[in-house]
Design a protein around this motif. Sequence first.
Motif, PDB file in Angstrom:
ATOM      1  N   GLU A 147      -1.663  -7.712   0.151  1.00  0.00           N
ATOM      2  CA  GLU A 147      -0.347  -8.272   1.223  1.00  0.00           C
ATOM      3  C   GLU A 147      -0.984  -9.258   2.383  1.00  0.00           C
ATOM      4  O   GLU A 147      -0.039 -10.131   2.499  1.00  0.00           O
ATOM      5  CB  GLU A 147      -0.232  -6.938   2.049  1.00  0.00           C
ATOM      6  CG  GLU A 147       1.116  -6.981   2.920  1.00  0.00           C
ATOM      7  CD  GLU A 147       2.247  -6.232   2.080  1.00  0.00           C
ATOM      8  OE1 GLU A 147       3.417  -6.976   2.051  1.00  0.00           O
ATOM      9  OE2 GLU A 147       2.189  -5.238   1.646  1.00  0.00           O
TER      10      GLU A 147
ATOM     11  N   GLY B 266      -9.714   0.299   3.867  1.00  0.00           N
ATOM     12  CA  GLY B 266      -9.129   1.566   3.130  1.00  0.00           C
ATOM     13  C   GLY B 266      -9.866   2.832   3.552  1.00  0.00           C
ATOM     14  O   GLY B 266      -9.125   3.811   3.113  1.00  0.00           O
TER      15      GLY B 266
ATOM     16  N   ALA C 103      -4.938  -3.037  -1.484  1.00  0.00           N
ATOM     17  CA  ALA C 103      -3.540  -3.255  -1.498  1.00  0.00           C
ATOM     18  C   ALA C 103      -3.260  -3.971  -0.234  1.00  0.00           C
ATOM     19  O   ALA C 103      -2.211  -4.917  -0.108  1.00  0.00           O
ATOM     20  CB  ALA C 103      -2.771  -2.019  -1.678  1.00  0.00           C
ATOM     21  N   VAL C 104      -3.846  -3.576   0.926  1.00  0.00           N
ATOM     22  CA  VAL C 104      -3.746  -4.107   2.226  1.00  0.00           C
ATOM     23  C   VAL C 104      -4.109  -5.812   2.414  1.00  0.00           C
ATOM     24  O   VAL C 104      -3.362  -6.719   2.799  1.00  0.00           O
ATOM     25  CB  VAL C 104      -4.286  -3.317   3.292  1.00  0.00           C
ATOM     26  CG1 VAL C 104      -4.223  -4.266   4.580  1.00  0.00           C
ATOM     27  CG2 VAL C 104      -3.634  -1.967   3.273  1.00  0.00           C
TER      28      VAL C 104
ATOM     29  N   VAL D  86      -1.153   6.122   5.763  1.00  0.00           N
ATOM     30  CA  VAL D  86       0.071   5.653   4.901  1.00  0.00           C
ATOM     31  C   VAL D  86       0.926   7.035   4.495  1.00  0.00           C
ATOM     32  O   VAL D  86       2.051   7.023   4.337  1.00  0.00           O
ATOM     33  CB  VAL D  86      -0.541   5.162   3.574  1.00  0.00           C
ATOM     34  CG1 VAL D  86       0.466   4.726   2.743  1.00  0.00           C
ATOM     35  CG2 VAL D  86      -1.455   3.908   3.807  1.00  0.00           C
TER      36      VAL D  86
ATOM     37  N   THR E 190      -8.978   1.134  -3.464  1.00  0.00           N
ATOM     38  CA  THR E 190      -7.584   0.870  -4.070  1.00  0.00           C
ATOM     39  C   THR E 190      -6.769   0.457  -3.041  1.00  0.00           C
ATOM     40  O   THR E 190      -5.938  -0.612  -3.047  1.00  0.00           O
ATOM     41  CB  THR E 190      -6.916   1.890  -5.093  1.00  0.00           C
ATOM     42  OG1 THR E 190      -7.744   2.178  -6.095  1.00  0.00           O
ATOM     43  CG2 THR E 190      -5.780   1.578  -5.434  1.00  0.00           C
ATOM     44  N   LEU E 191      -6.435   1.545  -1.876  1.00  0.00           N
ATOM     45  CA  LEU E 191      -5.716   1.159  -0.784  1.00  0.00           C
ATOM     46  C   LEU E 191      -6.188  -0.068   0.043  1.00  0.00           C
ATOM     47  O   LEU E 191      -5.216  -0.732   0.456  1.00  0.00           O
ATOM     48  CB  LEU E 191      -5.513   2.551   0.225  1.00  0.00           C
ATOM     49  CG  LEU E 191      -5.258   3.546  -0.644  1.00  0.00           C
ATOM     50  CD1 LEU E 191      -5.083   4.948   0.342  1.00  0.00           C
ATOM     51  CD2 LEU E 191      -3.640   3.558  -1.101  1.00  0.00           C
TER      52      LEU E 191
ATOM     53  N   VAL F  88       0.852  -1.362  -0.098  1.00  0.00           N
ATOM     54  CA  VAL F  88      -0.154   0.137   0.202  1.00  0.00           C
ATOM     55  C   VAL F  88       0.698   1.314  -0.040  1.00  0.00           C
ATOM     56  O   VAL F  88       0.360   2.198  -0.533  1.00  0.00           O
ATOM     57  CB  VAL F  88      -0.971   0.074   1.245  1.00  0.00           C
ATOM     58  CG1 VAL F  88      -0.299   0.161   2.298  1.00  0.00           C
ATOM     59  CG2 VAL F  88      -2.072   0.996   0.974  1.00  0.00           C
TER      60      VAL F  88
END
Length: 223
Positions: A36, A91, A32-33, A98, A28-29, A4
Motif C-alpha cells: 500500500e 505485521g 500488504a501494508v 485490522v 502477509t499482512l 490489508v
Amino acid sequence: MLLVEDLLLLLMDDETGTPAGAGTLPYTLGGAVLVELALLGRVDTTGAGGFSGEKVIAVEGEPLADPLLRQAYEKVAEKPRGVQTLLLQIGGNLWNDVVDRLVGQGLVRRESRKVLGLFRTTRLPAADGQREQETRDRIRAVLVDGAEPDTRTAALIALLSASGALPALRPQLAWSTPVIKRAKELEQGNWGASAVNTAVARTAAAIATSSAVVAVTVITTTS
C-alpha cells in the motif's frame, strides 16, 4: 479500505473468522501494508539485497492520514531495512488492529461465548459479505477469465499468491496451468501497462517475493 483489510477479509473463514495461512499471517499482512505504501509512492527499494531481502527506504511526502499506514511508514523511515525484517516488524501485531477495523465497519462480527461454561472463545463470522464477494469476483475475472487487473486487484493477487493462500479462497478457483501462471506473473510484478508505473510494480514485486520466501521458510521450519 486498505489492501490489508481486503486481504484479511479474503483470508478469514466466513463462519469462524479463522484465517487461512495463519502461520505466515504476520508476514502477509505486513506485506500488504508495505505494498500500500508502495502504491502511494511512499516507499521504494534500493535494489541491494541480502539475507533479509531488498532494503526498503522511505520516500518523503504529505503526512499519511491513516494511522495504520502512518505507523508503518514511520518504522520504514527510521532506517533502511530488509523487506523480510520489515514484514514481521510491521505485521507482527496487525491482526487485532485490522480485525477491529473490520468489526467497526460492520464487515465482521465479534462473538464471544463460553465453552462448557469455562473457556471463553471468540468467533469472527462475516457480517456483510458484499465487498468480499466483489473482490473475489474481480480476482476470478483476472485469473480465470483473463481480464486486465486494476492496480489493487493485481496487488491482492500478488500477495495471495506469495503467501500461498490463493487455493484457500472459497469458492475455489478452477485451478489450471494458465491460472497458476497468471497468478505467478502478477506476483512477479507483471501487472500490465494500465495498472501502475514500473517503479511501483518493482517495489511491490520485491515485497511479494520476500513474503513468499518467508512463507516457505516458516512452513519448512514448522513441518
